[in-house]
Scaffold this active site. Structure first.
Site, PDB file in Angstrom:
ATOM      1  N   LYS A   1       0.827  -1.209   0.000  1.00  0.00           N
ATOM      2  CA  LYS A   1       0.000   0.000   0.000  1.00  0.00           C
ATOM      3  C   LYS A   1       0.863   1.262   0.000  1.00  0.00           C
ATOM      4  CE  LYS A   1      -3.800  -2.382   2.254  1.00  0.00           C
ATOM      5  NZ  LYS A   1      -4.422  -2.812   0.990  1.00  0.00           N
ATOM      6  N   GLY A   2       1.957   1.236   0.758  1.00  0.00           N
ATOM      7  CA  GLY A   2       2.820   2.416   0.802  1.00  0.00           C
ATOM      8  C   GLY A   2       3.454   2.698  -0.545  1.00  0.00           C
ATOM      9  N   ALA A   3       4.064   1.673  -1.143  1.00  0.00           N
ATOM     10  CA  ALA A   3       4.734   1.854  -2.436  1.00  0.00           C
ATOM     11  C   ALA A   3       3.732   2.258  -3.511  1.00  0.00           C
ATOM     12  CB  ALA A   3       5.443   0.560  -2.822  1.00  0.00           C
TER      13      ALA A   3
ATOM     14  N   GLU B   1       0.149  -1.183   7.222  1.00  0.00           N
ATOM     15  CA  GLU B   1       0.896  -2.409   6.918  1.00  0.00           C
ATOM     16  C   GLU B   1       2.303  -2.356   7.524  1.00  0.00           C
ATOM     17  OE1 GLU B   1      -1.085  -4.238   2.861  1.00  0.00           O
ATOM     18  OE2 GLU B   1       0.651  -2.933   2.630  1.00  0.00           O
TER      19      GLU B   1
ATOM     20  N   LEU C   1     -15.954   4.679  -1.427  1.00  0.00           N
ATOM     21  CA  LEU C   1     -17.145   3.835  -1.582  1.00  0.00           C
ATOM     22  C   LEU C   1     -17.090   3.015  -2.858  1.00  0.00           C
ATOM     23  CD1 LEU C   1     -19.652   6.704  -0.650  1.00  0.00           C
ATOM     24  CD2 LEU C   1     -19.014   4.795   0.840  1.00  0.00           C
TER      25      LEU C   1
ATOM     26  N   ALA D   1     -17.183   1.953  -6.560  1.00  0.00           N
ATOM     27  CA  ALA D   1     -17.812   2.535  -7.760  1.00  0.00           C
ATOM     28  C   ALA D   1     -18.780   3.660  -7.423  1.00  0.00           C
ATOM     29  CB  ALA D   1     -18.539   1.438  -8.527  1.00  0.00           C
TER      30      ALA D   1
ATOM     31  N   GLY E   1      -7.756   1.873  -4.118  1.00  0.00           N
ATOM     32  CA  GLY E   1      -7.723   2.719  -2.921  1.00  0.00           C
ATOM     33  C   GLY E   1      -6.390   3.446  -2.807  1.00  0.00           C
ATOM     34  N   ASP E   2      -5.320   2.779  -3.201  1.00  0.00           N
ATOM     35  CA  ASP E   2      -3.986   3.409  -3.157  1.00  0.00           C
ATOM     36  C   ASP E   2      -3.870   4.511  -4.212  1.00  0.00           C
ATOM     37  OD1 ASP E   2      -3.344   1.576  -1.162  1.00  0.00           O
ATOM     38  OD2 ASP E   2      -2.579   0.126  -2.609  1.00  0.00           O
TER      39      ASP E   2
HETATM   40  O1  RIB Z   1      -3.770  -2.102  -1.791  1.00  0.00           O
HETATM   41  C1  RIB Z   1      -3.215  -3.089  -2.621  1.00  0.00           C
HETATM   42  C2  RIB Z   1      -1.953  -3.625  -2.001  1.00  0.00           C
HETATM   43  O2  RIB Z   1      -2.267  -4.243  -0.790  1.00  0.00           O
HETATM   44  C3  RIB Z   1      -1.254  -4.671  -2.834  1.00  0.00           C
HETATM   45  O3  RIB Z   1      -0.331  -4.118  -3.739  1.00  0.00           O
HETATM   46  C4  RIB Z   1      -0.627  -5.586  -1.787  1.00  0.00           C
HETATM   47  O4  RIB Z   1       0.765  -5.544  -1.770  1.00  0.00           O
HETATM   48  C5  RIB Z   1      -1.222  -5.132  -0.464  1.00  0.00           C
HETATM   49  O5  RIB Z   1      -0.334  -4.415   0.296  1.00  0.00           O
END
Ligand code: RIB
Length: 316
Positions: free
Chosen positions: A41-43, A143, A220, A222, A254-255
């Site tokens: 999520k961070g990357a 995470e 939310l 879609a 979401g990221d």
């Molecule tokens: O939000 C998606 C991410 O969640 C994925 O890339 C996986 O590595 C998890 O961390």
């Protein structure tokens, strides 16, 4: 945009299986395809913020294995600086097992080096302290150890916390989040309130503002997103619908949202405009497979903004 964003969070190698439908408990299904790609999520948020125009530093931990250098290279090619990405010898780089079916996904994370951080006192004299203190916006997820998130929140000018995976948060950390970003499931965990309908989600987000959060963004899927924020008069709740698109892979959407939101905030955007920008970015990301490779550029997001429905206030 050129605002400074520091992302402190996870970096994983994603092992992705595409299946016709997600397996149920105790069930085995055959994959129709598989691949590995950079994730965490961070990357992902760091790459999304850089593509959306931010000047981004990533602070994280990887193992001393061959995967780590490939992941570091993928960040560099996306324009993310990795001054604060440290290798932890003798530990494996984080890995995520992702199952994707018809636009939906399930993820299990083996944290590895994402759990191997120094103490607060050690971090305070490392380059990480400067990267956190100097950024316009610092964004974290869950995470990595909560203690590291709390440490970063303590010295950041503005904190965006994406409470994913879901966890309960104490009021001191909640009061630093501007905004807290959660999906409906995470919102239920943080607030302790039901979030099955949009009405309930708005009330739960409002309750977190009354507990002290300056602002809360609820994604939310879609259906778009919702913003609750404290004002002089109380708590204002706004709904931003998303454009209707065909979703092929929602992994990391979401990221994409959080990264784009932070890039816009770091550039000085008002939160409601940043929410529209992030909603457009996430709706673009779900239209192609993968995570980081599916994230849009600033120009693509700006073009998509033209088709965004207008946000409107909700009364509670
Ligand atoms: O939000 C998606 C991410 O969640 C994925 O890339 C996986 O590595 C998890 O961390």
């Amino acid at each position: 945009m050129s605002g400074a964003v520091t992302v402190i969070g996870s970096m994983n190698q994603d092992v992705v299986c595409e299946v016709a439908r997600l397996p149920g408990p105790g069930e085995t299904v055959l994959a129709v395809g598989s691949r590995t790609n950079p994730g965490g999520k961070g990357a992902n948020q760091a790459v999304a913020a850089a593509k959306a125009g931010g000047s981004v530093e990533f602070v994280g931990r990887v193992g001393g294995d061959s995967v780590a250098s490939a992941l570091r290279d993928s960040m560099a090619s996306a324009g993310v600086k990795t001054t604060g990405l440290q290798e932890v010898p003798g530990v494996r780089t984080g890995r995520a097992y992702v199952t994707v079916a018809a636009g939906e996904n399930q993820i299990v994370v083996d944290p590895g080096a994402n759990s191997a951080w120094e103490s607060d006192a050690e971090l305070a004299v490392m380059v990480e302290a400067e990267l956190v203190a100097s950024a316009d916006v610092v964004v974290a997820q869950l995470e990595i150890p909560l203690a590291v998130v709390v440490w970063a929140a303590g010295s950041a000018r503005r904190v965006v916390l994406n409470a994913a995976p879901a966890a309960e948060l104490d009021d001191e950390l909640l009061c630093r989040c501007d905004p807290l970003v959660v999906n409906e499931y995470e919102l239920a965990t943080v607030s302790g309130a039901p979030t099955r309908t949009r009405e309930e989600a708005g009330r739960a987000a409002r309750s977190l503002c009354l507990r002290g959060a300056p602002s809360v963004v609820v994604t939310l899927g879609a259906a778009g997103s919702m913003l609750a924020r404290r004002t002089a008069e109380g708590v204002e709740v706004t709904y931003q619908a998303a454009p209707q698109v065909d979703s092929v892979d929602s992994t990391g959407a979401g990221d994409a949202y959080v990264g784009a939101l932070c890039a816009a905030l770091a550039d000085g955007a008002d939160l409601i405009d940043a929410v529209a920008f992030a909603t457009a970015a996430a709706s673009l990301s779900v239209q192609s497979p993968g995570t980081q490779t599916s994230y849009p550029t600033r120009e693509q997001v700006r073009a998509a903004l033209a088709a965004m429905p207008t946000a409107h206030r909700l009364e509670y």
